[in-house]
Motif scaffolding. Sequence first.
Motif, short mmCIF file in Angstrom:
data_model
loop_
_atom_site.label_atom_id
_atom_site.label_comp_id
_atom_site.label_asym_id
_atom_site.label_seq_id
_atom_site.Cartn_x
_atom_site.Cartn_y
_atom_site.Cartn_z
N ASN A 59 0.85 -1.19 0.00
CA ASN A 59 0.00 0.00 0.00
C ASN A 59 0.89 1.24 0.00
OD1 ASN A 59 -1.82 2.08 0.49
ND2 ASN A 59 -3.03 0.89 1.94
N PRO A 60 0.80 2.10 -1.02
CA PRO A 60 1.66 3.29 -1.05
C PRO A 60 1.33 4.30 0.04
CG PRO A 60 0.07 3.37 -2.83
CD PRO A 60 -0.07 2.03 -2.20
N LEU A 61 0.16 4.15 0.68
CA LEU A 61 -0.25 5.10 1.71
C LEU A 61 -0.07 4.53 3.11
CD1 LEU A 61 -3.44 6.62 0.04
CD2 LEU A 61 -1.10 7.50 0.04
N ILE A 62 0.86 3.58 3.22
CA ILE A 62 1.21 3.00 4.53
C ILE A 62 2.72 3.11 4.72
CG2 ILE A 62 1.36 0.89 5.89
CD1 ILE A 62 -1.41 2.00 5.91
N ILE A 63 3.15 3.60 5.87
CA ILE A 63 4.57 3.67 6.21
C ILE A 63 4.87 2.53 7.18
CG2 ILE A 63 6.40 5.03 7.29
CD1 ILE A 63 4.96 7.54 6.42
N ASP A 64 5.84 1.72 6.84
CA ASP A 64 6.23 0.59 7.70
C ASP A 64 7.41 1.01 8.55
OD1 ASP A 64 6.72 -1.80 8.91
OD2 ASP A 64 7.49 -2.81 7.13
N ASN A 84 2.40 -0.52 10.89
CA ASN A 84 1.82 0.08 9.69
C ASN A 84 1.18 1.41 10.06
OD1 ASN A 84 2.57 -2.07 8.03
ND2 ASN A 84 0.74 -3.22 8.53
N ILE A 85 1.83 2.49 9.64
CA ILE A 85 1.36 3.83 9.97
C ILE A 85 0.70 4.44 8.74
CG2 ILE A 85 2.07 6.12 10.74
CD1 ILE A 85 4.48 4.79 12.07
N PRO A 86 -0.58 4.78 8.81
CA PRO A 86 -1.24 5.36 7.63
C PRO A 86 -0.73 6.76 7.33
CG PRO A 86 -2.72 5.38 9.53
CD PRO A 86 -1.50 4.61 9.94
N VAL A 87 -0.59 7.05 6.04
CA VAL A 87 -0.16 8.38 5.60
C VAL A 87 -1.36 9.33 5.68
CG1 VAL A 87 0.67 9.73 3.65
CG2 VAL A 87 1.64 7.47 4.10
N LYS A 88 -1.21 10.37 6.50
CA LYS A 88 -2.30 11.32 6.69
C LYS A 88 -1.90 12.77 6.45
CE LYS A 88 -4.85 8.51 10.07
NZ LYS A 88 -5.44 8.50 11.43
N THR A 89 -0.59 13.01 6.29
CA THR A 89 -0.13 14.38 6.10
C THR A 89 0.76 14.46 4.86
OG1 THR A 89 1.90 14.12 7.41
CG2 THR A 89 -0.12 14.70 8.61
N ALA A 90 0.94 15.69 4.36
CA ALA A 90 1.80 15.90 3.20
C ALA A 90 3.24 15.52 3.53
CB ALA A 90 1.72 17.36 2.76
N GLU A 91 3.68 15.78 4.78
CA GLU A 91 5.04 15.44 5.18
C GLU A 91 5.25 13.93 5.16
OE1 GLU A 91 3.06 17.49 6.77
OE2 GLU A 91 4.07 19.41 6.36
N GLN A 92 4.26 13.17 5.63
CA GLN A 92 4.36 11.71 5.60
C GLN A 92 4.41 11.19 4.16
OE1 GLN A 92 0.88 10.85 8.05
NE2 GLN A 92 2.21 9.89 9.57
#
Length: 214
Positions: A103-108, A113-121
């Motif tokens: 998932n490109p909108l998940i940071i491992d 698994n951290i969901p991407v919610k900000t422009a910085e992320q």
Amino acid sequence: MKRNHFIFPGKTTPLVIAFLMLTSLGFAQRNSKQQESSIEEKQKASLELILKVLPPDQLNENSAFDDRGRLSFLDRTFTDWLERTGELPPDFDQMPSLPFLPNPLIIDEDGKNIPVKTAEQWQEKRGWMQEQLQHYITGTFPPAPDNLKAEVLSEKMDGKVRLQTVELSFGPEHQAKLTLEVMIPPGEGPLPVFLTQWNHREWAQVAVRRGYIG
């Protein structure tokens, strides 16, 4: 007991401690070497399997100047690259199993698994994906030349489209050269640009009909 013995009653001398530490270290080093040897054997076995599955190199071996399908600047074929680098596949058993596309909108981060919610992320994840793409697929891009020169070699009209043959020169003493065909549709700029290789010229022509420079 006498002091020249290793052990005093109820106490362990520094010499015995050092001996035990060195013994433990030796066992650890041997185990580590055995593990490294075992992993390397697995990697070599994986490489043998990969070479069996892959099709043969698609190059005209009768001509050293036929570079169609060349792997890189230094290597004509995958076999050439293997011989030059000695690279082995990774230990696949140690890699995470991903049955689906990541998932490109998940940071491992450390298995979380951290969901991407900000422009910085997103910029962080985007940079990571770009780094992985360059490392495993495209390679890194050289910096843009600081002495680029462009010369129009020829120019003609094809209906309302202006066709130019342009030579770019750059690098030490401008010895590096790149020849382009530029198709410019009518209209005032700035115009978007569609860039492709010579054998996809028809794609550029479609783009020109839609108002792009090809």
